[in-house]
Write a protein that holds these residues in place. Structure first.
Motif: not given
Length: 273
Positions: A161-188
């Motif tokens: 909730p502290f990241l503006p606009g669509d910056s959270f999803r943009t960050m997640v896309r960058r991470l999954t583009d970079r990392l081979r495989s795995g999991e994302l866990a967050l309090n939604g």
């Protein structure tokens, strides 16, 4: 003379969650039992003169903060047990003691990501073997510091909730583009929960407003980040609620009868990529 903390209001939220974990550790029936956070909060108060009492944390926030930390710790522990060579990325790590709570195997590469000012504070008060990444998580370049040839678990505790606009999803896309495989866990956070959060007395005391959230736990599957929802935990239904103090326990059990209402409270979402 105390040396005052120099944090902006968003960065200062790390003290709110630190204090919540500290208060939980002194409860008759702790949820997380993080005594290291209690010692850390006491040391910061002594060194800096910071008045944690001004945050006026209610029992409901203390219990929800402790419970979501415990559930995210469980995700990390399971992942590194299955992948002893894993990468752990703790986004917006603040002064969380997750590394020591999870005690990862020696082969795990742990990355703590937060603002430079926060990591300076962390190096002073909470040195550990993790790799510090001093960055604004919404900026693109820092993800290149992460290994791209190992399974990874990404943790975002209280960040959404502290990241503006669509910056959270943009960050997640960058991470999954970079990392081979795995999991994302967050309090939604839902959109309502993110909106309502800015009216919480502890958040209002810091003078900040909350930003984004999403209602449908499947929404991140549409972020073009290769995510697949694997688990939604509604924390109102967690067995640990039995240890909540009254009247928080009774109210939580009442809310637990409704899935819609439970989603407005704390929930842990886990995705595979």
């Amino acid at each position: 003379m105390p040396d005052p903390l120099r944090l902006d209001p968003v960065q200062e939220t790390l003290l709110l969650t630190l204090y919540a974990r500290a208060l939980d550790s002194t409860a008759p029936a702790p949820i997380l039992g993080d005594t290291r956070s209690a010692a850390l909060a006491a040391r910061i108060a002594e060194d800096t003169g910071y008045d944690f009492a001004k945050l006026k944390l209610k029992p409901s926030l203390v219990t929800s903060t402790a419970l979501r930390a415990r559930k995210l710790d469980d995700v990390v522990r399971r992942f590194v047990a299955a992948h002893p060579d894993a990468v752990v990325v703790d986004l917006g790590c603040g002064l969380d003691t997750r590394w020591s709570r999870c005690a990862p195997p020696d082969g795990v590469a742990w990355y703590d990501v937060d603002f430079p000012e926060v990591l300076d504070l962390r190096q002073r008060y909470l040195p550990d073997p993790a790799h510090p990444v001093a960055a604004d998580v919404t900026e693109p370049g820092w993800v290149r510091t992460l290994p791209d040839d190992r399974p990874a678990v990404i943790v975002a505790d209280g960040l959404l909730p502290f990241l503006p606009g669509d910056s959270f999803r943009t960050m997640v896309r960058r991470l999954t583009d970079r990392l081979r495989s795995g999991e994302l866990a967050l309090n939604g956070y839902t959109r309502f929960a993110a909106w309502a959060m800015k009216y919480h007395p502890a958040i209002k005391a810091l003078g900040i407003g909350a930003a984004q959230g999403f209602d449908d736990p499947h929404e991140p599957e549409r972020w073009d980040a290769g995510l697949t929802l694997t688990e939604e935990q509604l924390l109102t239904r967690a067995p640990e609620v039995a240890a909540f103090p009254q009247p928080v326990r009774a109210l939580t059990r009442l809310v637990a009868r409704s899935t819609a209402l439970s989603r407005q409270g704390a929930r842990i979402l886990r995705y595979r990529f």
